[in-house]
Design a protein around this motif. Structure first.
Motif, mmCIF file in Angstrom:
data_model
loop_
_atom_site.group_PDB
_atom_site.id
_atom_site.type_symbol
_atom_site.label_atom_id
_atom_site.label_comp_id
_atom_site.label_asym_id
_atom_site.label_seq_id
_atom_site.Cartn_x
_atom_site.Cartn_y
_atom_site.Cartn_z
ATOM 1 N N GLY A 1 0.710 -1.354 -0.577
ATOM 2 C CA GLY A 1 -0.316 -0.068 -0.129
ATOM 3 C C GLY A 1 0.703 1.166 -0.084
ATOM 4 O O GLY A 1 0.400 2.295 0.237
ATOM 5 N N CYS A 2 2.187 1.161 -0.418
ATOM 6 C CA CYS A 2 3.187 2.516 -0.241
ATOM 7 C C CYS A 2 2.332 3.269 -1.233
ATOM 8 O O CYS A 2 1.809 3.232 -2.527
ATOM 9 C CB CYS A 2 4.548 1.851 -0.787
ATOM 10 S SG CYS A 2 5.111 3.694 -0.872
ATOM 11 N N PRO A 3 1.591 4.688 -0.682
ATOM 12 C CA PRO A 3 1.454 5.805 -1.967
ATOM 13 C C PRO A 3 1.534 6.729 -2.675
ATOM 14 O O PRO A 3 2.425 7.106 -3.137
ATOM 15 C CB PRO A 3 0.669 6.473 -0.746
ATOM 16 C CG PRO A 3 1.414 6.318 -0.059
ATOM 17 C CD PRO A 3 2.170 4.596 0.366
ATOM 18 N N ALA B 1 4.811 6.103 -5.189
ATOM 19 C CA ALA B 1 5.003 6.093 -6.459
ATOM 20 C C ALA B 1 5.907 6.029 -6.800
ATOM 21 O O ALA B 1 6.219 7.187 -7.906
ATOM 22 C CB ALA B 1 3.614 6.494 -7.225
ATOM 23 N N CYS B 2 7.189 5.682 -6.080
ATOM 24 C CA CYS B 2 8.977 6.595 -6.491
ATOM 25 C C CYS B 2 8.744 5.785 -7.968
ATOM 26 O O CYS B 2 8.860 4.897 -8.344
ATOM 27 C CB CYS B 2 9.762 5.860 -5.607
ATOM 28 S SG CYS B 2 9.661 6.341 -5.021
ATOM 29 N N PRO B 3 9.316 6.524 -8.971
ATOM 30 C CA PRO B 3 9.506 6.504 -10.693
ATOM 31 C C PRO B 3 10.605 4.948 -10.196
ATOM 32 O O PRO B 3 11.797 5.230 -9.971
ATOM 33 C CB PRO B 3 10.142 7.476 -11.084
ATOM 34 C CG PRO B 3 8.630 8.591 -10.293
ATOM 35 C CD PRO B 3 9.530 8.169 -9.269
ATOM 36 N N GLY B 4 10.389 4.146 -10.922
ATOM 37 C CA GLY B 4 11.591 2.968 -10.908
ATOM 38 C C GLY B 4 11.681 1.857 -9.311
ATOM 39 O O GLY B 4 13.076 1.062 -9.036
ATOM 40 N N CYS B 5 10.592 2.009 -8.953
ATOM 41 C CA CYS B 5 10.377 1.796 -7.729
ATOM 42 C C CYS B 5 10.491 -0.292 -8.363
ATOM 43 O O CYS B 5 9.837 -0.048 -9.013
ATOM 44 C CB CYS B 5 8.982 2.061 -7.165
ATOM 45 S SG CYS B 5 9.016 0.493 -5.532
ATOM 46 N N HIS B 6 11.484 -0.830 -6.555
ATOM 47 C CA HIS B 6 11.893 -2.457 -7.424
ATOM 48 C C HIS B 6 10.640 -2.898 -6.746
ATOM 49 O O HIS B 6 10.766 -4.298 -7.200
ATOM 50 C CB HIS B 6 13.181 -2.660 -6.897
ATOM 51 C CG HIS B 6 14.113 -1.849 -7.348
ATOM 52 N ND1 HIS B 6 14.397 -2.145 -8.638
ATOM 53 C CD2 HIS B 6 15.134 -1.242 -6.756
ATOM 54 C CE1 HIS B 6 15.739 -1.336 -8.846
ATOM 55 N NE2 HIS B 6 16.136 -1.254 -7.949
HETATM 56 S S1 SF4 Z 1 10.881 2.890 -3.987
HETATM 57 FE FE1 SF4 Z 1 8.656 1.860 -3.908
HETATM 58 S S2 SF4 Z 1 7.661 0.881 -1.767
HETATM 59 FE FE2 SF4 Z 1 9.488 2.214 -1.606
HETATM 60 S S3 SF4 Z 1 9.119 4.452 -0.319
HETATM 61 FE FE3 SF4 Z 1 8.971 4.671 -3.558
HETATM 62 S S4 SF4 Z 1 7.057 3.297 -4.470
HETATM 63 FE FE4 SF4 Z 1 7.382 3.262 -2.236
#
Ligand code: SF4
Length: 151
Positions: free
Chosen positions: A26-28, A30-35
């Protein structure tokens, strides 16, 4: 209520600790390139109840020194309850958040805190250029240097 995938025992994410690590869904941010895009859906995984946490703590009783949560700060009260449950059993706590800071109530229940969103151009904790910080909250010391490879 937070959901999480099945936990795993990790040795490197919190230096010097044997941690039971939970990837909370549920992380909100949305970092680009999130693994971990598969963890963005808050319905993914299973409910992270106190009973479920306790079951895993019993499985590894005597082996763990810390419990690490990847996320969960977006439901502060739910995360606080889990952190307090961990500490009552004499274990340390760590939160990896993509935010730059968390509130005092969470800080009071944490031994370690990793801050900062994923930035592909800067890299993670093993990069000397990273925007992220892993802090030992009892000393205020940055632990980033422990992730740097010796060259
Ligand atoms: S990398 Fe992914 S899981 Fe980590 S904070 Fe960013 S969106 Fe959330």
């Amino acid at each position: 209520m937070l959901n999480a995938f099945e936990p795993r025992v990790v040795l490197q994410e919190v230096p010097g600790e044997v941690s039971l690590a939970w990837l909370v869904t549920g992380c909100p941010l949305a970092c680009p390139g999130c693994h971990s895009r598969d963890s963005w859906d808050p319905q993914a995984g299973s409910p992270l109840t106190g009973e479920r946490l306790q079951d895993w703590l019993e499985r590894y009783r005597g082996l763990l020194t810390c419990v690490l949560f990847f996320g969960g700060e977006w439901d502060r009260e739910a995360l606080l309850a889990l952190l307090r449950q961990v500490r009552r059993q004499g274990l340390k706590t760590c939160l990896y958040t993509g935010r730059e800071r968390v509130g005092r109530s969470l800080l009071a229940e944490l031994d370690y805190l990793k801050t900062g969103p994923w930035r592909a151009d800067l890299g993670g904790l093993d990069s000397r250029d990273t925007n992220q910080r892993l802090i030992c909250l009892s000393t205020g010391e940055s632990l980033n240097h422990t992730f740097w490879r010796r060259s």
